[in-house]
Design an enzyme around this catalytic site. Sequence first.
Site, mmCIF file in Angstrom:
data_model
loop_
_atom_site.group_PDB
_atom_site.id
_atom_site.type_symbol
_atom_site.label_atom_id
_atom_site.label_comp_id
_atom_site.label_asym_id
_atom_site.label_seq_id
_atom_site.Cartn_x
_atom_site.Cartn_y
_atom_site.Cartn_z
ATOM 1 N N GLY A 160 0.846 -1.190 0.000
ATOM 2 C CA GLY A 160 0.000 0.000 0.000
ATOM 3 C C GLY A 160 0.878 1.235 0.000
ATOM 4 O O GLY A 160 1.986 1.230 -0.543
ATOM 5 N N ARG A 161 0.373 2.290 0.627
ATOM 6 C CA ARG A 161 1.120 3.556 0.642
ATOM 7 C C ARG A 161 2.510 3.380 1.255
ATOM 8 O O ARG A 161 3.529 3.786 0.675
ATOM 9 C CB ARG A 161 0.331 4.609 1.449
ATOM 10 C CG ARG A 161 -0.920 5.103 0.761
ATOM 11 C CD ARG A 161 -1.727 5.949 1.715
ATOM 12 N NE ARG A 161 -2.275 5.145 2.794
ATOM 13 C CZ ARG A 161 -3.570 4.828 2.925
ATOM 14 N NH1 ARG A 161 -4.449 5.300 2.086
ATOM 15 N NH2 ARG A 161 -3.974 4.062 3.922
ATOM 16 N N ARG A 182 -3.626 -8.820 -1.508
ATOM 17 C CA ARG A 182 -4.723 -9.630 -2.043
ATOM 18 C C ARG A 182 -4.911 -9.322 -3.524
ATOM 19 O O ARG A 182 -5.239 -10.186 -4.319
ATOM 20 C CB ARG A 182 -6.012 -9.356 -1.274
ATOM 21 C CG ARG A 182 -5.986 -9.953 0.126
ATOM 22 C CD ARG A 182 -7.097 -9.408 0.949
ATOM 23 N NE ARG A 182 -7.033 -7.944 1.021
ATOM 24 C CZ ARG A 182 -7.840 -7.198 1.749
ATOM 25 N NH1 ARG A 182 -8.778 -7.784 2.468
ATOM 26 N NH2 ARG A 182 -7.712 -5.884 1.768
ATOM 27 N N ALA A 242 3.928 -3.094 10.989
ATOM 28 C CA ALA A 242 2.482 -2.988 10.738
ATOM 29 C C ALA A 242 1.719 -2.889 12.054
ATOM 30 O O ALA A 242 1.492 -1.776 12.570
ATOM 31 C CB ALA A 242 2.023 -4.180 9.915
ATOM 32 N N ARG A 243 1.337 -4.000 12.592
ATOM 33 C CA ARG A 243 0.647 -4.043 13.876
ATOM 34 C C ARG A 243 1.015 -5.335 14.587
ATOM 35 O O ARG A 243 1.172 -6.384 13.932
ATOM 36 C CB ARG A 243 -0.874 -4.039 13.696
ATOM 37 C CG ARG A 243 -1.492 -2.677 13.471
ATOM 38 C CD ARG A 243 -1.470 -1.798 14.723
ATOM 39 N NE ARG A 243 -2.094 -0.519 14.475
ATOM 40 C CZ ARG A 243 -1.474 0.569 14.016
ATOM 41 N NH1 ARG A 243 -0.169 0.525 13.767
ATOM 42 N NH2 ARG A 243 -2.135 1.701 13.833
ATOM 43 N N GLU A 272 0.892 -4.842 23.269
ATOM 44 C CA GLU A 272 1.579 -3.587 23.651
ATOM 45 C C GLU A 272 0.913 -2.960 24.866
ATOM 46 O O GLU A 272 -0.318 -2.996 24.947
ATOM 47 C CB GLU A 272 1.512 -2.592 22.479
ATOM 48 C CG GLU A 272 2.337 -3.013 21.316
ATOM 49 C CD GLU A 272 2.148 -2.110 20.091
ATOM 50 O OE1 GLU A 272 1.642 -0.987 20.246
ATOM 51 O OE2 GLU A 272 2.497 -2.545 19.001
ATOM 52 N N HIS A 290 6.837 1.092 19.108
ATOM 53 C CA HIS A 290 5.811 1.606 18.190
ATOM 54 C C HIS A 290 6.095 3.073 17.818
ATOM 55 O O HIS A 290 5.285 3.963 18.087
ATOM 56 C CB HIS A 290 4.411 1.467 18.817
ATOM 57 C CG HIS A 290 3.315 1.461 17.791
ATOM 58 N ND1 HIS A 290 2.178 0.702 17.911
ATOM 59 C CD2 HIS A 290 3.190 2.134 16.615
ATOM 60 C CE1 HIS A 290 1.387 0.912 16.869
ATOM 61 N NE2 HIS A 290 1.985 1.776 16.068
HETATM 62 P P1 NAP Z 1 -2.625 0.845 2.926
HETATM 63 O O1 NAP Z 1 -2.198 1.888 1.949
HETATM 64 O O2 NAP Z 1 -4.082 0.569 3.100
HETATM 65 O O3 NAP Z 1 -1.858 -0.509 2.537
HETATM 66 C C1 NAP Z 1 -2.153 -1.734 3.110
HETATM 67 C C2 NAP Z 1 -1.806 -2.821 2.109
HETATM 68 O O4 NAP Z 1 -2.031 -4.092 2.718
HETATM 69 C C3 NAP Z 1 -2.639 -2.780 0.846
HETATM 70 O O5 NAP Z 1 -1.788 -2.811 -0.268
HETATM 71 C C4 NAP Z 1 -3.508 -4.028 0.919
HETATM 72 O O6 NAP Z 1 -3.698 -4.548 -0.381
HETATM 73 C C5 NAP Z 1 -2.647 -4.955 1.784
HETATM 74 N N1 NAP Z 1 -3.475 -5.947 2.499
HETATM 75 C C6 NAP Z 1 -4.562 -5.700 3.251
HETATM 76 N N2 NAP Z 1 -5.052 -6.860 3.711
HETATM 77 C C7 NAP Z 1 -4.247 -7.842 3.229
HETATM 78 C C8 NAP Z 1 -4.249 -9.257 3.344
HETATM 79 N N3 NAP Z 1 -5.213 -9.885 4.021
HETATM 80 N N4 NAP Z 1 -3.263 -9.951 2.725
HETATM 81 C C9 NAP Z 1 -2.314 -9.309 2.003
HETATM 82 N N5 NAP Z 1 -2.269 -7.967 1.862
HETATM 83 C C10 NAP Z 1 -3.229 -7.255 2.457
HETATM 84 O O7 NAP Z 1 -2.099 1.178 4.376
HETATM 85 P P2 NAP Z 1 -0.769 1.978 4.799
HETATM 86 O O8 NAP Z 1 -1.074 3.424 4.926
HETATM 87 O O9 NAP Z 1 0.362 1.554 3.925
HETATM 88 O O10 NAP Z 1 -0.570 1.414 6.278
HETATM 89 C C11 NAP Z 1 -0.444 0.031 6.520
HETATM 90 C C12 NAP Z 1 -0.493 -0.278 8.003
HETATM 91 O O11 NAP Z 1 0.737 0.099 8.602
HETATM 92 C C13 NAP Z 1 -1.544 0.514 8.795
HETATM 93 O O12 NAP Z 1 -2.807 -0.100 8.733
HETATM 94 C C14 NAP Z 1 -0.974 0.531 10.187
HETATM 95 O O13 NAP Z 1 -1.540 -0.512 10.963
HETATM 96 C C15 NAP Z 1 0.524 0.290 9.989
HETATM 97 N N6 NAP Z 1 1.337 1.454 10.428
HETATM 98 C C16 NAP Z 1 2.202 1.312 11.468
HETATM 99 C C17 NAP Z 1 2.987 2.395 11.864
HETATM 100 C C18 NAP Z 1 3.941 2.290 13.024
HETATM 101 O O14 NAP Z 1 4.125 3.266 13.738
HETATM 102 N N7 NAP Z 1 4.589 1.175 13.229
HETATM 103 C C19 NAP Z 1 2.883 3.616 11.207
HETATM 104 C C20 NAP Z 1 1.991 3.727 10.158
HETATM 105 C C21 NAP Z 1 1.218 2.638 9.754
HETATM 106 P P3 NAP Z 1 -4.980 -5.427 -0.761
HETATM 107 O O15 NAP Z 1 -6.178 -4.676 -0.241
HETATM 108 O O16 NAP Z 1 -4.929 -5.570 -2.241
HETATM 109 O O17 NAP Z 1 -4.795 -6.732 -0.073
#
Ligand code: NAP
Length: 327
Positions: A160-161, A182, A242-243, A272, A290
């Site tokens: 994703g982003r 997916r 991620a989480r 956490e 985190h």
């Molecule tokens: P995003 O743009 O929505 O990207 C998430 C990606 O995951 C999408 O490409 C999605 O593609 C894929 N995905 C979702 N469900 C899936 C599954 N079951 N199997 C395989 N791929 C799957 O989100 P983002 O902005 O990049 O952020 C991602 C996550 O990073 C957030 O939700 C957050 O929990 C975490 N995060 C953590 C921190 C930190 O401080 N550690 C900071 C920022 C974000 P498809 O829908 O095609 O599957």
Amino acid sequence: MNTQASRPRVWVSRPLFDDILDRLREYFDIEVEERDRDWTREQMAQKLRDKTGAILGVADPVDAGVIAQTPLLRAIANRGVGYNNLDIAALKKAGIVATNTPGVLDETTADFAWTLLMATARRVTEAERWLRAGNWKGMSFHIMLGGDVYGKTLGIFGMGRIGQAIARRAAGFRMPVIYHNRSRVAPEIEADCKARYVDRDALLREADFVVLTVPLSAETRHMIGAAELAAMKRDAYLVNIARGGVVDDAALVAALRDKRIAGAGLDVFEHEPEVPAEMLALDNVVLTPHIGSASLATRRAMASLAVDNLIAALGCGPNAGRPPNAI
Ligand code: NAP
């Protein structure tokens, strides 16, 4: 202009930059918590009972049980991109708008994924602990031998982003990039990221670094467990920004202890802020609290976006009724 008596009440569940909160004060009466603490569902219900809106941290839970006790609540602005703390279906059913802060943290979080990746491969935190403990008595050719990063295969779960921002950085390390979602991303994105789509099993089998950037959902809970760790190369590394919950922490502890993978870099944990004692005792894991998005500029941008979202979601300001990031 609202009169003082009719101003909606808003709760800010954790400390936030005061100058940014001033924008909320123009429209609402706000109650801001002065210290960070984790809230139970009962405490959330208590705090939200007389509030119209809230700015919440990503660990502050709101589910149907909470919503049933918060009749005035109209909008929640999550101060983060992940929203697994919120029951979105229950919020929608109750007509409560939920928002998050996508986009503004991508590059900072991608930087941090690389920080963890490199720190893990090159044993940076282990080496520093060793040095600080007074163990460095002279140059040794054999200390802290780690894994290479350059030229290795980067595998991204969740393109994703943030996943894309991580992938774009791989070019400088001449690393082939494979990814799994997916659904496959557009060809232009694959070209920009120089990334190749593979299935889940191929990613686990081929990657030297498996980086997790999927949201936590029912589908992704424990998507990395004992079987997946066993499918990885023995000299591969796992990086989770991620989480917690996406990885089965107990299975990971066993894999790290038995050296079934080379190491892990973890910014997030299943329970956490608790980190399993067995994990704390291991040297082949880099642990951070985190902080993936924690640069000053990015945290300010996230706070600012959450404030913009809440103002708009509660029908005020230039985007009244049109919050930029409704989920
Ligand atoms: P995003 O743009 O929505 O990207 C998430 C990606 O995951 C999408 O490409 C999605 O593609 C894929 N995905 C979702 N469900 C899936 C599954 N079951 N199997 C395989 N791929 C799957 O989100 P983002 O902005 O990049 O952020 C991602 C996550 O990073 C957030 O939700 C957050 O929990 C975490 N995060 C953590 C921190 C930190 O401080 N550690 C900071 C920022 C974000 P498809 O829908 O095609 O599957």
